[in-house]
Design a protein around this motif. Structure first.
Motif, PDB file in Angstrom:
ATOM      1  N   ILE A  91      20.482  56.240 -20.073  1.00 26.16           N
ATOM      2  CA  ILE A  91      20.476  57.120 -20.942  1.00 26.16           C
ATOM      3  C   ILE A  91      20.879  58.171 -20.645  1.00 26.16           C
ATOM      4  O   ILE A  91      19.868  58.733 -20.117  1.00 26.16           O
ATOM      5  CB  ILE A  91      18.772  56.421 -21.766  1.00 26.16           C
ATOM      6  N   GLU A  94      19.585  63.527 -24.512  1.00 25.55           N
ATOM      7  CA  GLU A  94      19.079  63.605 -25.788  1.00 25.55           C
ATOM      8  C   GLU A  94      18.221  62.845 -26.675  1.00 25.55           C
ATOM      9  O   GLU A  94      17.874  63.242 -27.643  1.00 25.55           O
ATOM     10  CB  GLU A  94      20.527  64.260 -26.352  1.00 25.55           C
ATOM     11  N   GLU A  95      18.776  61.213 -25.871  1.00 28.89           N
ATOM     12  CA  GLU A  95      17.505  60.626 -26.939  1.00 28.89           C
ATOM     13  C   GLU A  95      16.175  60.903 -26.675  1.00 28.89           C
ATOM     14  O   GLU A  95      15.872  61.722 -25.762  1.00 28.89           O
ATOM     15  CB  GLU A  95      18.081  59.677 -25.848  1.00 28.89           C
ATOM     16  N   ASP A  96      15.607  60.521 -27.793  1.00 28.21           N
ATOM     17  CA  ASP A  96      14.050  60.516 -27.471  1.00 28.21           C
ATOM     18  C   ASP A  96      13.548  59.809 -26.155  1.00 28.21           C
ATOM     19  O   ASP A  96      12.859  58.508 -26.211  1.00 28.21           O
ATOM     20  CB  ASP A  96      13.102  60.023 -28.503  1.00 28.21           C
ATOM     21  N   ILE A 100      11.721  56.335 -25.559  1.00 24.15           N
ATOM     22  CA  ILE A 100      11.985  55.659 -24.515  1.00 24.15           C
ATOM     23  C   ILE A 100      10.955  54.615 -22.870  1.00 24.15           C
ATOM     24  O   ILE A 100      10.634  53.698 -22.963  1.00 24.15           O
ATOM     25  CB  ILE A 100      13.577  56.312 -23.523  1.00 24.15           C
ATOM     26  N   LYS A 139      19.015  50.818 -29.566  1.00 23.97           N
ATOM     27  CA  LYS A 139      18.798  51.654 -30.267  1.00 23.97           C
ATOM     28  C   LYS A 139      18.844  53.758 -29.895  1.00 23.97           C
ATOM     29  O   LYS A 139      19.032  54.757 -30.356  1.00 23.97           O
ATOM     30  CB  LYS A 139      17.479  51.544 -31.174  1.00 23.97           C
ATOM     31  N   PHE A 140      18.886  53.864 -28.364  1.00 21.20           N
ATOM     32  CA  PHE A 140      19.084  55.094 -27.596  1.00 21.20           C
ATOM     33  C   PHE A 140      20.502  55.061 -27.069  1.00 21.20           C
ATOM     34  O   PHE A 140      20.337  55.799 -26.908  1.00 21.20           O
ATOM     35  CB  PHE A 140      17.721  55.143 -26.834  1.00 21.20           C
ATOM     36  N   ASN A 141      21.109  54.726 -27.503  1.00 17.01           N
ATOM     37  CA  ASN A 141      22.649  54.787 -27.182  1.00 17.01           C
ATOM     38  C   ASN A 141      23.057  54.605 -25.839  1.00 17.01           C
ATOM     39  O   ASN A 141      23.269  55.512 -24.798  1.00 17.01           O
ATOM     40  CB  ASN A 141      23.315  56.157 -27.737  1.00 17.01           C
TER      41      ASN A 141
END
Length: 156
Positions: A91, A94-96, A100, A139-141
């Motif tokens: 992942i 930059e994702e949350d 996660i 949803k976290f690409n």
């Protein structure tokens, strides 16, 4: 009625065994949903875990044919296996990450690796829960997702 079944096969760890087992399925048009093979510690044997689907007649034929293969020592098929699968997901950093991590913990997982671009998470759970996790993590690409095959052990 089609039903997903798990078969655990103990075989002599020699060249060509996996080819013979997969050839048995291919030659008869049976589908293998998951296939996992690993040596049994401190022995010259391997455990082959096969997840397949089909009706009772197809499954009965699979079991009979497996018993006929020369390197096969034992075939176990029942509904009382403890089954687990693993998934790895890469992942973007930059994702949350906090969200996660919470999601991973809900599926017996954690962050296994991180660098300046990506985090890699791992989860280990029942196969249907791995499917749920992979849907939720989208949803976290994720950049990449991979799941192992099922491993199984009789409960008794």
């Amino acid at each position: 009625m089609e039903k997903k079944r798990t078969i655990s096969v103990s075989v002599v760890n020699e060249h060509g065994v996996l080819s013979r087992i997969s050839g048995l399925f291919a030659g008869r048009g049976y589908n293998i949903e998951s296939l996992t093979v690993a040596p049994i510690p401190e022995s010259d044997l391997s455990r082959v875990t096969i997840v397949t689907d089909g009706d009772a007649k197809v499954f009965e034929q699979i079991i009979k044919q497996l018993h006929k293969l020369i390197p096969v020592l034992n075939v176990v098929e029942n509904d009382d296996f403890l089954e687990k699968e693993m998934a790895l997901v890469k992942i973007p950093i930059e994702e949350d990450i906090a969200s996660i991590e919470v999601l991973c913990r809900a599926y017996n997982g954690n962050v296994a690796n991180a660098n300046e671009k990506y985090i890699i998470v791992t989860v280990t759970d029942k196969p249907y829960r791995i499917s749920s996790f992979l849907k939720a993590i989208k949803k976290f690409n994720p950049k990449e997702m991979i799941r192992s095959g099922t491993v199984a052990l009789e409960r008794y």
